[in-house]
Design a protein around this motif. Sequence first.
Motif, mmCIF file in Angstrom:
data_model
loop_
_atom_site.group_PDB
_atom_site.id
_atom_site.type_symbol
_atom_site.label_atom_id
_atom_site.label_comp_id
_atom_site.label_asym_id
_atom_site.label_seq_id
_atom_site.Cartn_x
_atom_site.Cartn_y
_atom_site.Cartn_z
ATOM 1 N N TYR A 62 4.421 15.048 -12.908
ATOM 2 C CA TYR A 62 3.533 15.778 -13.798
ATOM 3 C C TYR A 62 3.636 17.276 -13.546
ATOM 4 C CZ TYR A 62 -0.586 17.216 -16.336
ATOM 5 O OH TYR A 62 -1.423 17.844 -17.208
ATOM 6 N N HIS B 85 2.337 1.787 -3.290
ATOM 7 C CA HIS B 85 1.343 2.282 -4.249
ATOM 8 C C HIS B 85 1.127 3.774 -4.074
ATOM 9 C CE1 HIS B 85 -1.943 1.973 -6.998
ATOM 10 N NE2 HIS B 85 -2.769 2.558 -6.140
ATOM 11 N N LEU B 86 0.996 4.193 -2.805
ATOM 12 C CA LEU B 86 0.824 5.618 -2.522
ATOM 13 C C LEU B 86 2.026 6.414 -2.997
ATOM 14 C CD1 LEU B 86 -0.664 5.683 1.069
ATOM 15 C CD2 LEU B 86 -1.763 6.463 -1.017
ATOM 16 N N TRP B 87 3.217 5.838 -2.722
ATOM 17 C CA TRP B 87 4.450 6.517 -3.107
ATOM 18 C C TRP B 87 4.521 6.715 -4.619
ATOM 19 C CZ3 TRP B 87 8.518 5.137 -6.237
ATOM 20 C CH2 TRP B 87 9.689 5.896 -6.125
ATOM 21 N N ARG B 88 4.097 5.656 -5.332
ATOM 22 C CA ARG B 88 4.163 5.748 -6.784
ATOM 23 C C ARG B 88 3.190 6.785 -7.301
ATOM 24 N NH1 ARG B 88 3.124 0.290 -9.090
ATOM 25 N NH2 ARG B 88 3.653 -0.466 -7.043
ATOM 26 N N ARG B 89 1.997 6.838 -6.676
ATOM 27 C CA ARG B 89 1.014 7.826 -7.148
ATOM 28 C C ARG B 89 1.529 9.229 -6.896
ATOM 29 N NH1 ARG B 89 -5.141 7.311 -5.897
ATOM 30 N NH2 ARG B 89 -4.284 7.295 -3.818
ATOM 31 N N LYS B 90 2.102 9.428 -5.705
ATOM 32 C CA LYS B 90 2.663 10.735 -5.351
ATOM 33 C C LYS B 90 3.774 11.114 -6.333
ATOM 34 C CE LYS B 90 4.832 13.114 -1.521
ATOM 35 N NZ LYS B 90 5.999 12.783 -0.740
ATOM 36 N N ARG B 91 4.597 10.116 -6.656
ATOM 37 C CA ARG B 91 5.700 10.372 -7.593
ATOM 38 C C ARG B 91 5.177 10.838 -8.936
ATOM 39 N NH1 ARG B 91 8.364 6.868 -11.478
ATOM 40 N NH2 ARG B 91 10.505 7.553 -11.777
ATOM 41 N N GLU B 92 4.126 10.167 -9.425
ATOM 42 C CA GLU B 92 3.590 10.572 -10.730
ATOM 43 C C GLU B 92 3.064 11.982 -10.695
ATOM 44 O OE1 GLU B 92 2.281 6.192 -12.064
ATOM 45 O OE2 GLU B 92 0.735 7.751 -12.185
ATOM 46 N N GLU B 93 2.379 12.303 -9.574
ATOM 47 C CA GLU B 93 1.868 13.663 -9.433
ATOM 48 C C GLU B 93 2.990 14.682 -9.466
ATOM 49 O OE1 GLU B 93 -1.479 13.314 -6.329
ATOM 50 O OE2 GLU B 93 -0.438 15.229 -5.996
ATOM 51 N N ARG C 103 0.838 -1.202 0.000
ATOM 52 C CA ARG C 103 0.000 0.000 0.000
ATOM 53 C C ARG C 103 0.869 1.247 0.000
ATOM 54 N NH1 ARG C 103 -3.516 3.259 2.965
ATOM 55 N NH2 ARG C 103 -2.169 3.080 4.778
#
Lengths: 569, 183
Positions: free
Chosen positions: A194, A183-191, A180
């Motif tokens: 971007y 997953h959060l880390w990856r989402r934050k990274r994408e943000e 988890r």
Amino acid sequence: MVVIDRVKEDFYQRISSDHVLVLVYPDVDSLCACKILQTLFKADNTQYTVVCVSGISQLKTAFTTHHDKVRSVVLINCGGGAKLIELLQPEEHICIFVVDSVRPLELDNVYNKGQVHIVLREGEVLEIPDFDDIYDSDQQAEEDGEEEGEEFFSDEEVEDSVTGGKRRRREGEASYEARRKRHLWRRKREEILYKYSEFNYHSTAASLVLYELAWRLTRDNNELLWLAITGLTEQLLHEKTDREMYVTEMHRMQPHVLRLNRSEEETVSAINTMKINFVEELRLDLYRHWTIYDSLCNSCYTACKFKVWSLKGHKNLLEFLADMGLPLVQCKQRFSAMDVQFRENFRSWIDRSAAKFGLDNMAYGSFSAQIGYKIKLSAADMLLSTTALIENPEKSTEEAFLQALDALSWSNVTKILAGIETAKLQQAAIKTHVRNFIDTHQVVCTGPFVYAYVEEGTPNMKYFSRPLTLCKLARFLREAWISSNKRARDYPFILSAPVDLEKGTCLVAGVPCQTEETRRSEFRKAFTQAADRTQANASFDCFDNCVFEMQMEDRGKFFDALTALCTVC
Amino acid sequence: MEPAEVEFLAEKEQITIVPNFSENKLYLISGEFGPFNPSMQTRVPLWLAINLRQRQKCHIVPPDWLNVDYLTEKKSEEAAESFFTAMPSPNYMEVSSLVLNNAAEDVPKADEVRTLVKDIWDLRQAKLKKGVDQMISQQETFAKLDNLTLMEMNCIRPFLTAALDHLHLLHNHATSYTSSQAD
């Protein structure tokens, strides 16, 4: 790795001992920076090779052709935004130094430990996300890889199959938590990524960075200072940075100018040396080398304020000249051939009348250089002349680049004067085109942006198939359009022109809207997304973020997709 | 001799520089120079000084005589005398032209200095030509010129020697003709 403080040791001393490959983008700032670097190399007898690269594919070819002879590579205003290690795959002993004013820089280049170094000016702060937010430590990466698509078979499980299920359950919970978190880390990274790459903007000019290097080596002199000033002026006049940043940089240059151009009474220096002084420059292009009338009609600022393509506007212009007290006959003479009283009082008269006619931003602070009694050039003149030389339509890019590089040394100042003549032709061509566009109502306002395209077969089309001139035309057209349609002030402007009739390609340039104070543009992202959606045959090869090339047939679809994209956001 | 050769010989003259780099002693064929320390004055030959100046590695300190005051005095002295006066340096023309062309920023009032040096040169050239004219018209066989520099000699040499040769030839023909006439 980022090189700021010990520029002399980390950068210059490392490259000056070997053969250096210098890859330069063909615009004025990079040309000036290259010239400064060349002067430093010549004084130290360093071998170097200069190659002009206008796009990523050219960068790659240049590197592969020359990389076996060199140990260091210097990239000036190119490649900062591309993944250099992946693209060029340099050998272990090759070091790449990047002096680039384009931001944002590719994070792989910034965080690279051995081979890629970014040279920045002292005191500059790079706004980049933290290392940990973007890059994984190795352990997590391995586990990530395992988890990706497969079932959870870990080494631990195989080992523990003996000890039994309890441990597996505990591990199961722990691994769920870990998954988890990842997953959060990856989402934050994408943000973060971007947001980081959303806007393109420019920071310190490359020529200023290299001038400061020369200063630290105590090898600076008036010639190098003048090159740095030209690079800085490009940033203002080609709208790469806003006015405030220009003024700050100019104040940083003032001490250098004063130091190198001290004129006391006893030690008046020889007339043949270059002298630079501070001047309040008017936004009239080339008026000292042209007639006042032509300069007023062809400069972007005055032409759009007066709207000289309309009859009423033309009359307004004549009224302005009459108000200043300049007879029309004098105005149509070359500036140097005008009567002395008119020439001397011209500055004060224009300041007085400008406010009356609504020309508020007429003057800005700049510098001018003088050599001997005959040659006096302002920074803007130098800039226009060099741009005209770089984008000479009769020569190929490489040849024009080398000629422009040659013209920058003051022993060849006659070439600059010839460049001024070409710049006049270019400016007149731009203005005629703008007039055509306005008269034939070819400018289309489609909601989120305004666009126009240059038809094939228009006269002087050869001038507009190069990025710098195309952007100039776009800016002029945008100003002209805004002067008649005030509401268009908030919209960016996109212009397209054919570049190669056989291959059927055209060049598309975007210019941000006028109210933008910080000159950040989102063109690169918007263009790439629109091109992906329509599967247009577009190449984002060029290092200039606002310009790209694509096939002419795809143009209509592309603009539709772009409209759709922009109305969404 | 070519003027360039004369200049080459003149480049051996010593001059003071202020380097902005540091280097140990240089052991060259023509001698040892250095060590070089930033902001410490050093004496080096002119050729080395000019090379370093062109590479922006030093500043040249103009010689004592290369300034407006000294040269104005020298010029009035030269104008007053009918013979040649002693020059501050046997290569004053070469040194001043090299320094003024390559390091004009280091010489205060460089334009005036240049004009003064040119004036002195012109005065001496005028005297030289007058002297030559006198020698030939009075058919003297011997002339003594003190304080002439190598550059000035080099300027007059091709003309003077060729002219004297011609005169000699004509004179010989004339005498042989008159002697053959007499026979």
